[in-house]
Design a protein around this motif. Structure first.
Motif, PDB file in Angstrom:
ATOM      1  N   ARG A 177       0.843  -1.202   0.000  1.00 31.68           N
ATOM      2  CA  ARG A 177       0.000   0.000   0.000  1.00 31.68           C
ATOM      3  C   ARG A 177       0.880   1.256   0.000  1.00 31.68           C
ATOM      4  NH1 ARG A 177      -5.354   1.122   1.885  1.00 31.68           N
ATOM      5  NH2 ARG A 177      -5.892   3.071   0.820  1.00 31.68           N
ATOM      6  N   ARG A 237       2.136   1.866  -3.437  1.00 30.87           N
ATOM      7  CA  ARG A 237       1.074   2.319  -4.344  1.00 30.87           C
ATOM      8  C   ARG A 237       0.669   3.766  -4.054  1.00 30.87           C
ATOM      9  NH1 ARG A 237      -2.100  -1.535  -3.492  1.00 30.87           N
ATOM     10  NH2 ARG A 237      -3.675  -0.614  -2.130  1.00 30.87           N
ATOM     11  N   GLU A 238       0.527   4.110  -2.780  1.00 33.73           N
ATOM     12  CA  GLU A 238       0.049   5.444  -2.411  1.00 33.73           C
ATOM     13  C   GLU A 238       1.159   6.490  -2.444  1.00 33.73           C
ATOM     14  OE1 GLU A 238      -3.030   6.156  -1.936  1.00 33.73           O
ATOM     15  OE2 GLU A 238      -3.937   4.177  -1.674  1.00 33.73           O
ATOM     16  N   SER A 295       1.342  11.147   1.099  1.00 39.02           N
ATOM     17  CA  SER A 295      -0.049  10.873   0.749  1.00 39.02           C
ATOM     18  C   SER A 295      -0.924  10.869   1.996  1.00 39.02           C
ATOM     19  CB  SER A 295      -0.173   9.512   0.043  1.00 39.02           C
ATOM     20  OG  SER A 295       0.161   8.458   0.940  1.00 39.02           O
ATOM     21  N   TRP A 349      -3.102   8.545   2.817  1.00 36.31           N
ATOM     22  CA  TRP A 349      -3.097   7.211   3.426  1.00 36.31           C
ATOM     23  C   TRP A 349      -1.885   7.036   4.335  1.00 36.31           C
ATOM     24  CZ3 TRP A 349       0.451   3.309   3.489  1.00 36.31           C
ATOM     25  CH2 TRP A 349       0.035   2.120   4.118  1.00 36.31           C
ATOM     26  N   THR A 350      -0.704   7.439   3.857  1.00 33.87           N
ATOM     27  CA  THR A 350       0.517   7.249   4.642  1.00 33.87           C
ATOM     28  C   THR A 350       0.468   8.051   5.934  1.00 33.87           C
ATOM     29  OG1 THR A 350       1.797   6.822   2.644  1.00 33.87           O
ATOM     30  CG2 THR A 350       3.021   7.481   4.610  1.00 33.87           C
TER      31      THR A 350
END
Length: 418
Positions: A326, A329-330, A334, A336-337
């Motif tokens: 993940r 990908r992110e 980001s 998400w991170t």
């Protein structure tokens, strides 16, 4: 009271290291602020290199212009420290040994296991024309010289020694010279540009009585608004200042985070301690700045569990347990991170809140489409996770400072909303 009628003061900072920009002069800021609080109007601050003629000219000029002059620096034991010699030339007298200073220096060096040298002994010699200000914070004493009604105070250049002497010795000395006619109320806020704030407050500012003035003091840490009262500091004047300040607080609401000298880390620490809550930090782009800011004041162990500096992707995987696929990908910068980092550090350190930063501080990019100056901040608590993205400029040092304070303010607002 017209500010022009206040007694005048000025500061002179001695040292070539100051005039060539090698060392930041914090003594001037401390002394000027202290003089203002005491009711003086500071008319001049200057830095002068280690040059005998320039030093003497600056001191003579100040003595002819201002009631009080604060001189800092040049009292050390080395050959480039000759402030005392210049003052001796100006005020005359004999060099005499100050017994109390000698005893204090001998005891200090004995405790440190350092041999007493001739240069150390020479620091205990003072012109007979001065009043000695004994230094409980170092070896060089302060000195007070008088020419008519004018005072010149010479203090060591080591900041903690200078500040201690100013606080403990100089302030009581100068209090009798002013009426304390000038006073300030200060609030600090975050999240509004200076121009926008000025437009928002223009009607309120226009309604201020002539005895009050408002100053805007912007920095990457936020904006300080200083309300100055230029009148006799009566209880009625203080009450009126408090009423106007209450109006200002109503206008600005939660954007205000502190009063007086309270900065953002102090304000957040106060909130965490008051609520009995704890905090852990996970930092990528800020690289430990959050932890350093939060632990700068005493008592941080009551609320700060610790922090993880996960600067590289590998550190994010190893120390915070982020999902490798993940993350790839992110991307490191980001939403998400940032949110995953905040959740992970909160859980791993057992804190009530997790606060995380990840970004691209510049000045160069990272080869992706992420703009330089991008910051993601995320926070995690019992009621969930939140995040925000901010795009700044490409000045790395400014971005780093702004990022740290923006992150702290984001958590502050999250806590206020609970």
């Amino acid at each position: 009271m017209n500010p022009q009628s206040l007694p005048t003061a000025e500061t002179i900072a001695i040292g070539t290291e100051l005039t060539i920009g090698q060392v930041l002069d914090t003594n001037t800021a401390y002394a000027a602020a202290g003089l203002e609080r005491l009711g003086f109007r500071v008319v001049c601050t200057r830095a002068v290199p280690d040059d005998w003629a320039l030093m003497r000219h600056a001191m003579e000029e100040a003595l002819g212009r201002s009631l009080v002059t604060i001189v800092t620096g040049g009292l050390g034991p080395t050959k480039d420290d000759f402030t005392k010699a210049v003052l001796h030339e100006i005020f005359g007298g004999e060099l005499v040994e100050d017994a109390r200073t000698l005893r204090a220096v001998e005891e200090r060096l004995r405790r440190l296991g350092i041999e007493m040298l001739q240069s150390n002994h020479d620091q205990c010699l003072v012109p007979s024309t001065c009043e000695v200000l004994h230094n409980d914070f170092g070896t060089a004493p302060g000195m007070v010289f008088r020419r008519g009604e004018h005072l010149l105070v010479s203090l060591p250049g080591v900041p903690y020694e200078m500040e201690g002497l100013f606080r403990e010795r100089v302030t009581p000395l100068l209090q009798s010279l002013t009426s304390g006619a000038r006073f300030h109320r200060t609030v600090s806020l975050y999240g509004t540009p200076e121009s926008t704030l000025a437009e928002e407050l223009k009607d309120w500012e226009s309604s201020l009585a002539p005895v009050f003035s408002l100053a805007y003091l912007p920095s990457p840490q936020g904006i300080r608004l200083r309300l100055t009262g230029n009148g006799v500091a009566t209880p009625e004047m203080h009450q009126l200042a408090d009423l106007r300040l209450a109006e200002l607080e109503k206008l600005l609401g939660d954007r205000i985070f502190g009063h007086g000298e309270e900065d953002m880390p102090m304000a957040l620490a106060r909130m965490l301690r008051a609520g009995g809550r704890s905090l852990a930090t996970a930092e990528s782009c800020t690289a430990g700045r959050l932890g350093a800011l939060l632990t700068a004041e005493p008592g941080a162990s009551h609320f700060y569990r610790g922090g993880v500096v996960a600067y590289s992707d590998d550190a994010k995987l190893r120390l915070l347990g982020l999902d490798a696929q993940r993350l790839a990908r992110e991307g490191a910068v980001s939403q998400w991170t940032a949110e995953a980092m905040a959740r992970a550090v909160r859980e791993r350190l057992g804190a009530d809140y997790g606060l995380a930063t990840t970004g691209l501080m510049g000045p160069e990019g990272d080869g992706t489409d992420t703009p330089v100056g991008t910051l993601w901040v995320a926070w995690a608590g019992a009621r969930g996770v939140g995040s925000r993205r901010v795009t700044m400029g490409n000045l790395r040092r400014v971005n780093l400072e702004r990022s740290a304070f923006l992150a702290l303010n984001s958590l502050r607002l999250f806590m206020l909303g609970e």
